[in-house]
Design an enzyme around this catalytic site. Structure first.
Site: not given
Ligand code: ATP
Length: 315
Positions: A26, A111, A113-114, A119, A153
């Site tokens: 998203k 990616p 934590a992008g 996740g 989300d």
């Molecule tokens: P958001 O914007 O929803 O906070 P994001 O896109 O910045 O998320 P994600 O890739 O969703 O970041 O992941 C954030 C953290 O969640 C990761 O650093 C990891 O520690 C934890 N995590 C747990 N399960 C997963 C998964 N299946 N994929 C990615 N991260 C995961």
């Protein structure tokens, strides 16, 4: 081969698998962040948009719960009880009183934590896949309810498309607009940004400003979506988290500048970053903007994507 069995009545059918689910990333076309609430969440008013960058989760019958993976984040992402896929599978099993047995395999493109909610996307995929594998027959709204306890989300990633998110992002209302495909360029950064850290930085940047910034609505963005004109949509895109992401990662300003120099309609940080997304007028234009960003060498990789896309679906 997908084999199914079950009684010849209305009971949901259990699959021996494999069940394969594709789930999009998203972006937020509008991300309004209100003041910090007493429960530790910020009140949000956001417009989610699912784009064509996908993770894929495969579920097979097993006599224990296991998770393996390939692709983005392999070797970095923990595959244990902390992984949102395992947490989602266990939450569904607990709710439906079935044993949480499955062999799950993740092919990851989104990616880590992008700011693209990878996740949460994986958790949404796990809910859909295990529900089918275990024959638990949950309605999508019930899965969204379970998902919301794990991540704000997740209800949107089950839903997909373009939708308004309120509360802390978990309350979803679809946006009814004539179908339009929007073209994007996704500039993936080297390394991630922690979402809680970005929110903390925002609170720090806002501290001392009085009165507190009110939570803006998404009316301008919604009206821009209806006009189906990239220039109009571009002018309405906005992200309250962007100043915080830029404060933590100042080099993102170079990415935004390079996208603008490459001819993007507009660019912004995606969610909590560090991914930046750029709006293009059509597919060919998106290709040019991506090429410009890749040539500028300001990000790990720039790729094109389309939206809106459906949420987590069995393929
Ligand atoms: P958001 O914007 O929803 O906070 P994001 O896109 O910045 O998320 P994600 O890739 O969703 O970041 O992941 C954030 C953290 O969640 C990761 O650093 C990891 O520690 C934890 N995590 C747990 N399960 C997963 C998964 N299946 N994929 C990615 N991260 C995961």
């Amino acid at each position: 081969m997908t084999e199914a069995w079950g009684p010849d009545d209305d009971e949901p059918r259990r699959h021996h698998g494999p069940v394969r689910v594709r789930v999009p990333a998203k972006i937020n076309l509008h991300l309004g962040v209100g003041p910090l609430r007493a429960d530790g969440f910020h009140e949000l008013n956001t417009v989610y948009h699912a784009i064509s960058l996908f993770d894929e989760l495969t579920a097979r019958a097993g006599d224990t719960l296991t998770l393996t993976m390939e692709g983005e984040g392999t070797g970095t992402l923990a595959l244990d009880e902390t992984n949102l896929i395992i947490r989602a599978a266990k939450a569904l099993a607990a709710r439906t009183r079935v044993p949480a047995y499955a062999r799950l395999h993740l092919r990851k493109t989104i990616p880590l934590a992008g700011g693209l909610a990878g996740g949460s996307a994986d958790a949404a995929a796990a809910l859909i896949a295990c529900d089918l594998l275990w024959g638990t027959g949950m309605a999508r709204e019930e899965l969204a309810e379970i998902g919301a306890t794990l991540g704000s989300d997740i209800p949107f990633l089950l839903h997909g498309g373009t939708a308004l998110g309120t509360g802390h992002g978990e309350a979803i209302s679809p946006i009814l607009a004539r179908p339009t495909t929007w073209h994007w360029v996704v500039a993936v950064a080297e390394g991630g940004l922690s979402t809680p850290e970005v929110y903390r930085k925002l609170d720090e940047l806002r501290a001392g400003s009085w009165p507190p910034k009110p939570l803006g609505d998404a009316d301008e963005l919604m009206s821009a979506l209806r006009q189906r004109d990239p220039e109009v949509l571009g002018a309405a895109l906005g992200n309250d988290l962007q100043p915080a992401a830029l404060a933590l990662r100042p080099e993102l300003a170079d990415v935004l500048k390079a996208g603008s120099e490459a001819g993007a309609v507009t660019g912004l940080v995606s969610g909590s970053g560090p991914t930046c997304v750029f709006l293009a007028t059509d597919a060919a234009h998106a290709g040019q903007v991506a090429a410009g960003l890749n040539a500028a060498g300001v990000c790990r990789e720039a790729v094109t994507a389309r939206g809106p896309m459906p949420g987590a679906r069995v393929t």
